[in-house]
Design an enzyme around this catalytic site. Sequence first.
Site, PDB file in Angstrom:
ATOM      1  N   ASP A  44       1.030  -1.287  -0.122  1.00  0.00           N
ATOM      2  CA  ASP A  44       0.004   0.066  -0.046  1.00  0.00           C
ATOM      3  C   ASP A  44       0.887   1.205  -0.126  1.00  0.00           C
ATOM      4  O   ASP A  44       0.387   2.416   0.135  1.00  0.00           O
ATOM      5  CB  ASP A  44      -0.904   0.092   1.292  1.00  0.00           C
ATOM      6  CG  ASP A  44      -0.340   0.063   2.587  1.00  0.00           C
ATOM      7  OD1 ASP A  44       1.076  -0.413   2.549  1.00  0.00           O
ATOM      8  OD2 ASP A  44      -0.885   0.063   3.529  1.00  0.00           O
ATOM      9  N   HIS A 257      23.314   4.210 -19.014  1.00  0.00           N
ATOM     10  CA  HIS A 257      21.980   4.368 -18.187  1.00  0.00           C
ATOM     11  C   HIS A 257      22.302   3.843 -16.595  1.00  0.00           C
ATOM     12  O   HIS A 257      21.684   3.151 -15.821  1.00  0.00           O
ATOM     13  CB  HIS A 257      20.838   3.620 -18.646  1.00  0.00           C
ATOM     14  CG  HIS A 257      20.300   4.185 -19.772  1.00  0.00           C
ATOM     15  ND1 HIS A 257      19.293   3.891 -20.651  1.00  0.00           N
ATOM     16  CD2 HIS A 257      20.687   5.660 -20.266  1.00  0.00           C
ATOM     17  CE1 HIS A 257      18.762   4.600 -21.632  1.00  0.00           C
ATOM     18  NE2 HIS A 257      19.706   5.688 -21.255  1.00  0.00           N
ATOM     19  N   ASP A 274      25.171  12.859 -14.059  1.00  0.00           N
ATOM     20  CA  ASP A 274      24.000  13.565 -15.018  1.00  0.00           C
ATOM     21  C   ASP A 274      22.781  13.295 -14.146  1.00  0.00           C
ATOM     22  O   ASP A 274      22.275  12.291 -13.772  1.00  0.00           O
ATOM     23  CB  ASP A 274      23.768  12.251 -16.254  1.00  0.00           C
ATOM     24  CG  ASP A 274      22.961  12.778 -17.066  1.00  0.00           C
ATOM     25  OD1 ASP A 274      21.985  13.545 -16.844  1.00  0.00           O
ATOM     26  OD2 ASP A 274      22.647  12.072 -18.302  1.00  0.00           O
ATOM     27  N   ASP A 285      18.495  19.289 -17.250  1.00  0.00           N
ATOM     28  CA  ASP A 285      19.160  18.026 -17.522  1.00  0.00           C
ATOM     29  C   ASP A 285      20.506  18.356 -17.680  1.00  0.00           C
ATOM     30  O   ASP A 285      20.738  18.933 -18.693  1.00  0.00           O
ATOM     31  CB  ASP A 285      18.479  17.432 -18.813  1.00  0.00           C
ATOM     32  CG  ASP A 285      19.108  16.016 -19.192  1.00  0.00           C
ATOM     33  OD1 ASP A 285      19.835  15.485 -18.500  1.00  0.00           O
ATOM     34  OD2 ASP A 285      18.781  15.710 -20.283  1.00  0.00           O
ATOM     35  N   HIS A 368      25.241   7.603 -28.789  1.00  0.00           N
ATOM     36  CA  HIS A 368      23.840   8.362 -28.504  1.00  0.00           C
ATOM     37  C   HIS A 368      24.003   9.645 -29.477  1.00  0.00           C
ATOM     38  O   HIS A 368      24.819   9.963 -29.856  1.00  0.00           O
ATOM     39  CB  HIS A 368      23.833   8.320 -27.052  1.00  0.00           C
ATOM     40  CG  HIS A 368      24.548   9.449 -26.347  1.00  0.00           C
ATOM     41  ND1 HIS A 368      24.637  10.702 -26.528  1.00  0.00           N
ATOM     42  CD2 HIS A 368      25.632   9.021 -25.592  1.00  0.00           C
ATOM     43  CE1 HIS A 368      25.666  11.277 -25.633  1.00  0.00           C
ATOM     44  NE2 HIS A 368      26.192  10.029 -25.013  1.00  0.00           N
ATOM     45  N   HIS A 372      18.096  15.988 -27.454  1.00  0.00           N
ATOM     46  CA  HIS A 372      16.752  15.617 -27.305  1.00  0.00           C
ATOM     47  C   HIS A 372      15.948  17.068 -27.064  1.00  0.00           C
ATOM     48  O   HIS A 372      16.471  17.935 -26.299  1.00  0.00           O
ATOM     49  CB  HIS A 372      16.702  14.408 -26.528  1.00  0.00           C
ATOM     50  CG  HIS A 372      17.107  14.648 -25.057  1.00  0.00           C
ATOM     51  ND1 HIS A 372      16.490  15.586 -23.928  1.00  0.00           N
ATOM     52  CD2 HIS A 372      18.210  14.321 -24.372  1.00  0.00           C
ATOM     53  CE1 HIS A 372      16.819  15.465 -23.083  1.00  0.00           C
ATOM     54  NE2 HIS A 372      18.315  14.642 -23.042  1.00  0.00           N
ATOM     55  N   HIS A 379      12.892  14.030 -21.667  1.00  0.00           N
ATOM     56  CA  HIS A 379      12.711  13.807 -23.163  1.00  0.00           C
ATOM     57  C   HIS A 379      11.487  14.407 -23.768  1.00  0.00           C
ATOM     58  O   HIS A 379      10.547  13.550 -23.693  1.00  0.00           O
ATOM     59  CB  HIS A 379      13.012  12.312 -23.476  1.00  0.00           C
ATOM     60  CG  HIS A 379      14.268  11.646 -22.973  1.00  0.00           C
ATOM     61  ND1 HIS A 379      14.724  10.370 -22.861  1.00  0.00           N
ATOM     62  CD2 HIS A 379      15.516  12.297 -22.628  1.00  0.00           C
ATOM     63  CE1 HIS A 379      16.079  10.347 -22.719  1.00  0.00           C
ATOM     64  NE2 HIS A 379      16.495  11.338 -22.253  1.00  0.00           N
ATOM     65  N   GLU A 415      24.654  17.442 -25.682  1.00  0.00           N
ATOM     66  CA  GLU A 415      25.364  16.552 -24.657  1.00  0.00           C
ATOM     67  C   GLU A 415      26.265  15.437 -25.413  1.00  0.00           C
ATOM     68  O   GLU A 415      25.886  14.332 -25.494  1.00  0.00           O
ATOM     69  CB  GLU A 415      24.251  15.843 -23.757  1.00  0.00           C
ATOM     70  CG  GLU A 415      23.019  15.098 -24.773  1.00  0.00           C
ATOM     71  CD  GLU A 415      22.015  14.314 -23.762  1.00  0.00           C
ATOM     72  OE1 GLU A 415      22.387  13.441 -22.931  1.00  0.00           O
ATOM     73  OE2 GLU A 415      21.037  14.682 -23.697  1.00  0.00           O
ATOM     74  N   TYR A 419      33.093   7.540 -24.624  1.00  0.00           N
ATOM     75  CA  TYR A 419      33.227   6.294 -23.474  1.00  0.00           C
ATOM     76  C   TYR A 419      34.147   5.582 -24.002  1.00  0.00           C
ATOM     77  O   TYR A 419      33.868   4.791 -25.111  1.00  0.00           O
ATOM     78  CB  TYR A 419      31.620   5.799 -23.523  1.00  0.00           C
ATOM     79  CG  TYR A 419      30.653   6.938 -23.337  1.00  0.00           C
ATOM     80  CD1 TYR A 419      30.247   7.549 -22.092  1.00  0.00           C
ATOM     81  CD2 TYR A 419      30.028   7.319 -24.455  1.00  0.00           C
ATOM     82  CE1 TYR A 419      29.490   8.614 -22.093  1.00  0.00           C
ATOM     83  CE2 TYR A 419      29.168   8.637 -24.463  1.00  0.00           C
ATOM     84  CZ  TYR A 419      28.812   9.026 -23.095  1.00  0.00           C
ATOM     85  OH  TYR A 419      27.730  10.063 -23.062  1.00  0.00           O
ATOM     86  N   ARG A 436      30.882  12.678 -20.583  1.00  0.00           N
ATOM     87  CA  ARG A 436      30.022  13.552 -21.161  1.00  0.00           C
ATOM     88  C   ARG A 436      29.708  14.880 -20.667  1.00  0.00           C
ATOM     89  O   ARG A 436      29.844  15.211 -19.316  1.00  0.00           O
ATOM     90  CB  ARG A 436      28.510  12.726 -21.169  1.00  0.00           C
ATOM     91  CG  ARG A 436      27.199  13.579 -21.581  1.00  0.00           C
ATOM     92  CD  ARG A 436      26.217  12.292 -21.859  1.00  0.00           C
ATOM     93  NE  ARG A 436      25.470  12.092 -20.689  1.00  0.00           N
ATOM     94  CZ  ARG A 436      25.713  10.819 -20.235  1.00  0.00           C
ATOM     95  NH1 ARG A 436      26.343   9.913 -20.796  1.00  0.00           N
ATOM     96  NH2 ARG A 436      24.976  10.442 -19.149  1.00  0.00           N
ATOM     97  N   GLU A 438      26.725  17.940 -20.875  1.00  0.00           N
ATOM     98  CA  GLU A 438      25.366  18.369 -21.271  1.00  0.00           C
ATOM     99  C   GLU A 438      24.754  19.523 -20.629  1.00  0.00           C
ATOM    100  O   GLU A 438      25.014  19.795 -19.381  1.00  0.00           O
ATOM    101  CB  GLU A 438      24.403  17.002 -20.776  1.00  0.00           C
ATOM    102  CG  GLU A 438      23.097  17.434 -20.955  1.00  0.00           C
ATOM    103  CD  GLU A 438      22.241  16.302 -20.829  1.00  0.00           C
ATOM    104  OE1 GLU A 438      22.500  15.363 -19.374  1.00  0.00           O
ATOM    105  OE2 GLU A 438      21.073  15.936 -21.519  1.00  0.00           O
TER     106      GLU A 438
HETATM  107  N1  GLY Z   1      19.328  12.457 -18.446  1.00  0.00           N
HETATM  108  C1  GLY Z   1      18.954  11.789 -19.426  1.00  0.00           C
HETATM  109  C2  GLY Z   1      19.518  12.476 -20.698  1.00  0.00           C
HETATM  110  O1  GLY Z   1      20.338  12.969 -20.714  1.00  0.00           O
HETATM  111  O2  GLY Z   1      19.062  12.204 -21.768  1.00  0.00           O
HETATM  112 MN    MN Z   2      19.734  14.606 -21.922  1.00  0.00          MN
HETATM  113 MN    MN Z   3      21.382  14.005 -19.056  1.00  0.00          MN
END
Ligand code: GLY
Ligand code: MN
Ligand code: MN
Length: 468
Positions: A44, A257, A274, A285, A368, A372, A379, A415, A419, A436, A438
Amino acid sequence: MSDPDPRLLQRCAQRRAELAARIAQAGGGVAVLATAPELMRNRDADYPYRHDSYFYYLTGFTEPQSMLVLAVRADGSHHATLLCRPRDAEREIWDGVRFGPDGARERFGFDAALPIEQADAALPELLADAPSLWWPFALQPGFETRVQQWLAAVRAQARSGRRCPALQYDLCAVLDEMRLFKDEVELDTMRRAALISADAHRRAMRAAAAARTAPPAAGLREYHLEAELLWAFRHGGAQAPAYGSIVAGGANACILHYRAGDAPLRAGELCLIDAACELDGYASDITRTFPVDGVFSGAQRELYAIVLESQQAALRAVRPGARFDDPHQAALRVLAQGMLDTGLIARDVAPDVDAVLASGAYRRFYMHRTSHWIGMDVHDCGDYGEPGEAVAEQPDGSRRVPSRVLRAGMALTIEPGIYVRAADDVPAAFHDIGIRIEDDVVVQPDGCEVLTADAPKSIEAIEEWMRD
Ligand code: GLY
Ligand code: MN
Ligand code: MN
């Protein structure tokens, strides 16, 4: 329960009017939109409640079990009905105060309001004789069944002369396009979210620096920095992280991820964070990568400089009239050159930048996209192809709609990263380094506004911030 911001409510009313104008262009109809369901976590205990973004965009209303019905005539005049939880003295002791239909109508400016329990009786009445029905296709499991039931109830009245809507449209398609362009009220919130998130990154860097002389008993670990981030989000007034925070030490940064775990953060390694907050329904982000002990080593410095240069090239490519894909292509060229210069890609595999790009050899180290959309959802919604442009053959042979033309008010991330997993054919100095960088940006009439500039980014700025 706090009173809604009048500026937000004014914008919500304008958005409903804009939606109504688009429905009127199609001859009028009724739009129906429910907010997100409440979700149980275990037994619950429930997940913290988060409203549906589309619903909030049109209402500013954050209570669960709510629905908006917007009836639009062919001339664009419209009537907004909110369905929401009724006041309930007993439940309000347990769950908190509710606006109730009357309170919601008065304070949020709807034309009418009903208890949500009346939805199945009210919807067939509201839908009868409307030329069309607009609802979000394939968004909320089970909603389609409810729509069918309401339509069946209208059809059952056919002999009384009532007509079922003959057309159905995906409400998301219209709202996605509207949400793609952020107004000043939205941008204000996004700027404040970005400031809080940048502050959280500064705080996490400082905590890593402080651990040099006063480490936690267990030694500095990823969760220690996650705790700093969460503290800063809430202390800054944000409601929650906008997504699961990534705090990745050393090789963990190569797992895209990865989530903040319990791995030790070791001197001599990098830490990739991140993480960013959601404030009043809007996401930020940010990614920063910094040396745990505050000083970049030679190999780290070399790769970091490449990623930073690629990010700057991508930022320069953000301006009205450019394409969504332009920042990605700008970043790729710099990354490809850097991969050749550092020997990550051997010249006999690809002799020059064009060969690296054409062969896709860079994907081993950068897999990647660079951007976005960002907004209420991290996103965010919005078409990545330019509406009205035909599918075209791409240089790599694939077929796609040419990417979106950037216009003032669009918000996106920039971003790029590199890697490097350990492998025999990769110089050992670069093994297990993941980087990275961003930022969140908004296309402005004269170029690009970086919302997240307060988080230290250059090698000098990071080392200086972590030195004091
Ligand atoms: N933190 C998600 C992305 O960078 O897309
Ligand atoms: Mn992002
Ligand atoms: Mn991010």
